[in-house]
Structures are given as C-alpha cells and as structure tokens.
Design an enzyme around this catalytic site. Structure first.
Site, PDB file in Angstrom:
ATOM      1  N   TYR A  20      29.440  49.760 -17.254  1.00  0.00           N
ATOM      2  CA  TYR A  20      28.384  49.239 -16.367  1.00  0.00           C
ATOM      3  C   TYR A  20      28.864  49.223 -14.908  1.00  0.00           C
ATOM      4  CZ  TYR A  20      24.495  46.102 -15.059  1.00  0.00           C
ATOM      5  OH  TYR A  20      23.373  45.546 -14.486  1.00  0.00           O
TER       6      TYR A  20
ATOM      7  N   LYS B 212      27.323  51.402 -11.904  1.00  0.00           N
ATOM      8  CA  LYS B 212      26.674  50.733 -10.764  1.00  0.00           C
ATOM      9  C   LYS B 212      27.397  51.045  -9.446  1.00  0.00           C
ATOM     10  CE  LYS B 212      23.324  48.785 -13.104  1.00  0.00           C
ATOM     11  NZ  LYS B 212      21.922  49.268 -12.949  1.00  0.00           N
TER      12      LYS B 212
HETATM   13  P1  NAD Z   1      15.554  44.871 -19.449  1.00  0.00           P
HETATM   14  O1  NAD Z   1      16.322  45.111 -20.704  1.00  0.00           O
HETATM   15  O2  NAD Z   1      14.615  43.713 -19.380  1.00  0.00           O
HETATM   16  O3  NAD Z   1      14.724  46.180 -19.058  1.00  0.00           O
HETATM   17  C1  NAD Z   1      15.294  47.468 -19.170  1.00  0.00           C
HETATM   18  C2  NAD Z   1      14.180  48.493 -19.090  1.00  0.00           C
HETATM   19  O4  NAD Z   1      14.782  49.794 -19.256  1.00  0.00           O
HETATM   20  C3  NAD Z   1      13.141  48.342 -20.203  1.00  0.00           C
HETATM   21  O5  NAD Z   1      11.865  48.646 -19.704  1.00  0.00           O
HETATM   22  C4  NAD Z   1      13.580  49.399 -21.215  1.00  0.00           C
HETATM   23  O6  NAD Z   1      12.532  49.852 -22.053  1.00  0.00           O
HETATM   24  C5  NAD Z   1      14.048  50.479 -20.265  1.00  0.00           C
HETATM   25  N1  NAD Z   1      14.882  51.475 -20.944  1.00  0.00           N
HETATM   26  C6  NAD Z   1      15.946  51.268 -21.761  1.00  0.00           C
HETATM   27  N2  NAD Z   1      16.404  52.438 -22.245  1.00  0.00           N
HETATM   28  C7  NAD Z   1      15.596  53.404 -21.704  1.00  0.00           C
HETATM   29  C8  NAD Z   1      15.551  54.821 -21.834  1.00  0.00           C
HETATM   30  N3  NAD Z   1      16.421  55.483 -22.590  1.00  0.00           N
HETATM   31  N4  NAD Z   1      14.592  55.490 -21.151  1.00  0.00           N
HETATM   32  C9  NAD Z   1      13.689  54.825 -20.378  1.00  0.00           C
HETATM   33  N5  NAD Z   1      13.696  53.489 -20.222  1.00  0.00           N
HETATM   34  C10 NAD Z   1      14.630  52.789 -20.885  1.00  0.00           C
HETATM   35  O7  NAD Z   1      16.658  44.786 -18.305  1.00  0.00           O
HETATM   36  P2  NAD Z   1      16.639  44.199 -16.814  1.00  0.00           P
HETATM   37  O8  NAD Z   1      17.526  43.018 -16.790  1.00  0.00           O
HETATM   38  O9  NAD Z   1      15.261  44.095 -16.283  1.00  0.00           O
HETATM   39  O10 NAD Z   1      17.429  45.360 -16.061  1.00  0.00           O
HETATM   40  C11 NAD Z   1      16.797  46.314 -15.237  1.00  0.00           C
HETATM   41  C12 NAD Z   1      17.824  46.888 -14.283  1.00  0.00           C
HETATM   42  O11 NAD Z   1      18.346  45.845 -13.473  1.00  0.00           O
HETATM   43  C13 NAD Z   1      19.011  47.550 -14.970  1.00  0.00           C
HETATM   44  O12 NAD Z   1      19.389  48.722 -14.285  1.00  0.00           O
HETATM   45  C14 NAD Z   1      20.086  46.502 -14.850  1.00  0.00           C
HETATM   46  O13 NAD Z   1      21.378  47.046 -14.883  1.00  0.00           O
HETATM   47  C15 NAD Z   1      19.751  45.897 -13.511  1.00  0.00           C
HETATM   48  N6  NAD Z   1      20.296  44.559 -13.295  1.00  0.00           N
HETATM   49  C16 NAD Z   1      19.907  43.520 -14.079  1.00  0.00           C
HETATM   50  C17 NAD Z   1      20.449  42.266 -13.833  1.00  0.00           C
HETATM   51  C18 NAD Z   1      20.048  41.056 -14.622  1.00  0.00           C
HETATM   52  O14 NAD Z   1      20.678  40.000 -14.454  1.00  0.00           O
HETATM   53  N7  NAD Z   1      19.049  41.121 -15.489  1.00  0.00           N
HETATM   54  C19 NAD Z   1      21.377  42.084 -12.802  1.00  0.00           C
HETATM   55  C20 NAD Z   1      21.756  43.178 -12.043  1.00  0.00           C
HETATM   56  C21 NAD Z   1      21.198  44.404 -12.285  1.00  0.00           C
END
Ligand code: NAD
Length: 273
Positions: free
Chosen positions: A168, A172
């Site tokens: 990860y 990132k």
């Molecule tokens: P989440 O699991 O709620 O959503 C992830 C999304 O990606 C979903 O819509 C899922 O269907 C989609 N996805 C997964 N595999 C896929 C594929 N093969 N093809 C197409 N779509 C796919 O996660 P989130 O927390 O909303 O994370 C979204 C982004 O934010 C990510 O890149 C994550 O790394 C980043 N992020 C999240 C956090 C946090 O605390 N939640 C913090 C920093 C960064």
C-alpha cells in the site's frame, strides 16, 4: 502576456456541464466524491464492484435531486484493457471526459516476510497501475479539449510509511510521483493533476483492516482504533467522505485552475509530525 478568459462560474453548481469518471465509487470515499460531483452539476460515471441491485440503488440515489446524468461502468480495474475501456466508453457515451478521479483501492496488512506476493501484485495493479492506464487513455482527449482535471486519491501513506503496509505504501508513494509527472505534462494544456492524501476515513476499507492489524500487532480491535489508527491523527477523529468530496469539487472547479502537481493531506495533522 496572454490574458485567458476565466470560465464562467456558477457558484452553486461549479461543475455544471462537466463529465466526470470516478473509479471505485460504489462505496466509501469514491461514492462521497461522486455525490459531491453530482450535486455540483457534473454528469458522473460510477465505477466499482458490488451487487448490481445495490449499484442501481446507489446510482438512483446519486441522481436524486440532481439534474445530472449518472451512468455505471463495471470495469474491473485490475485489468489494463478494462481501465482503458472505462475512459473510451465514457467518451463514446458522453462525448468527452473532463474530470477523472482515480480512487479505487484495496489494502492488505501483514509483516513483510509473510506478505502474500499475489496481494502485493494486486495492490500495485489497482492502487497504482490502474491510474496510469486511465490517465493514459484520458490525457490525449483532455489535451485536445484544452481542459482536464485529474485527481488521484492517494493517502497519508503516499507521504509517510507505517509498518505492515509494504504494498500500500509503495503504491501510494508511486501515485504521488505519477501525479507530479502528469501535472508537468499537462500544465500548458489546462490539464491539472493533484493527489489527495487522506488520513483515516471511516469506510469499509478501514473497517476491513482492523482485524488484520489486530492480528499483525497482537492487540484488540479497540486498541487498533485508539492506539494505531487515531494515534497517528492528532485531531483524534476519522475524516468524513463529504470532506474529500468538497476538496475534489474545489480542485476540479474554477478555483482549482492553478493548483497542480500537489499532494494535499486531509489527515488531521498526521503528516505535520
Ligand atoms: P472502499 O473499500 O469503501 O471502496 C473501494 C472502492 O473500490 C469500491 O467502490 C470498490 O468496489 C472499488 N474497487 C475495488 N476493487 C476494484 C476493481 N478491481 N475494479 C474497480 N473498482 C474496484 O474504500 P475507501 O476507504 O473508500 O478507499 C477509496 C480510496 O481511498 C482507496 O484508494 C484508498 O486507498 C484511499 N484511502 C482511504 C483511506 C481511508 O481511511 N478509508 C485513507 C487514505 C486513502
């Protein structure tokens, strides 16, 4: 000196008339950004995995009260050809692509010596390489149109590291670098590219890693939330998806025109340490 005419600003609907693709928008942060875009007047292409009836519900909900069009594209972004097709099909369907948000992402938490190589490859493929493939497909049309806004959802882990997140953190940090290159190549064409770097946001992605983190560190779920997740975040609260949505709207609206190549922390002070 060139005097450029600024786009006419509709303060209530700053993205009116724009066509936006948001990857991974069936859940979490992507859904929050898609909702903010629809409310700001953009047509939105939703993408992500999930049961079709739930996705239909999400799309209908997004469209509710917004006079914009919401469509769904089922591209599996682990596959470069489907990532490219997501952009090409949007252009074929809507006539253009103005905004691209690369948000889809997954996580796996494990000590490096036990980190499954196939999970490493999957995280690099989705969290980093998929953004290259969508940007590569969108960049030419954006340049030709003289307008493009690309937002990559990176993470505080694009700026600093934590143990047990080798794939990860590598992905990132990589997407922050990709963001800078795209910003430089797009700058003269009014194509901006920025990374948003959230700290912890309460979404299914975070919920799902609590168990793995508890196992990797040998502590309870409650201790993971208190002593690992929020320990890193000086404001001691999870950010909300609406905060990320508002920032994405700003970056893609008229006020974001000169902001490019940045990695913007939304982390309650985490990376100020
Ligand atoms: P989440 O699991 O709620 O959503 C992830 C999304 O990606 C979903 O819509 C899922 O269907 C989609 N996805 C997964 N595999 C896929 C594929 N093969 N093809 C197409 N779509 C796919 O996660 P989130 O927390 O909303 O994370 C979204 C982004 O934010 C990510 O890149 C994550 O790394 C980043 N992020 C999240 C956090 C946090 O605390 N939640 C913090 C920093 C960064």
């Amino acid at each position: 000196m060139d005097v450029q005419v600024l786009e006419k600003i509709d303060a209530a609907r700053p993205l009116a008339g724009r066509v936006a693709v948001v990857t991974g928008s069936t859940s979490g942060i992507g859904l929050g950004i898609a909702r903010a875009f629809a409310q700001a007047g953009a047509d939105v292409v939703v993408n992500g995995l999930g049961a079709r009836d739930e996705i239909d519900f999400v799309c209908a909900d997004l469209q509710h009260g917004c006079s914009t069009r919401v469509a769904y594209n089922a591209a599996n972004l682990m596959r470069p050809d489907e990532a490219r097709a997501l952009v090409e099909e949007t252009i074929a369907d809507f006539g253009r692509i103005d905004i691209l948000v690369n948000n889809a992402g997954i996580q796996h938490v494990a000590p490096i010596e036990g980190f499954p190589p196939e999970r490493y490859d999957a995280i690099i493929a989705l969290n980093l390489s998929a953004a290259f493939h969508t940007i590569r497909a969108a960049f030419g049309p954006m340049k030709a149109a003289g307008f493009g806004r690309i937002v990559n959802v990176a993470s505080a882990h694009g700026l600093v590291a934590s143990p047990f997140k080798s794939a990860y953190v590598a992905a990132k940090h990589g997407i922050v670098g990709l963001t800078k290159v795209v910003a430089l190549e797009g700058a003269e064409h009014n194509v901006t590219c920025n990374a948003i770097c959230p700290g912890y946001v309460w979404t299914p992605l975070v919920e799902n890693q609590i168990g793995d983190t508890a196992k990797a560190r040998g502590i309870t779920r409650e201790a993971v939330i208190r002593d690992v997740l929020l320990a890193a975040q000086p404001n001691k609260r999870f950010a909300e998806v609406e905060e990320l949505g508002a920032l994405a709207v700003f970056l893609c609206g008229p006020g974001g025109r000169s902001i490019t190549g940045t990695a913007l922390p939304v982390d309650g002070g985490w990376t100020a340490h």
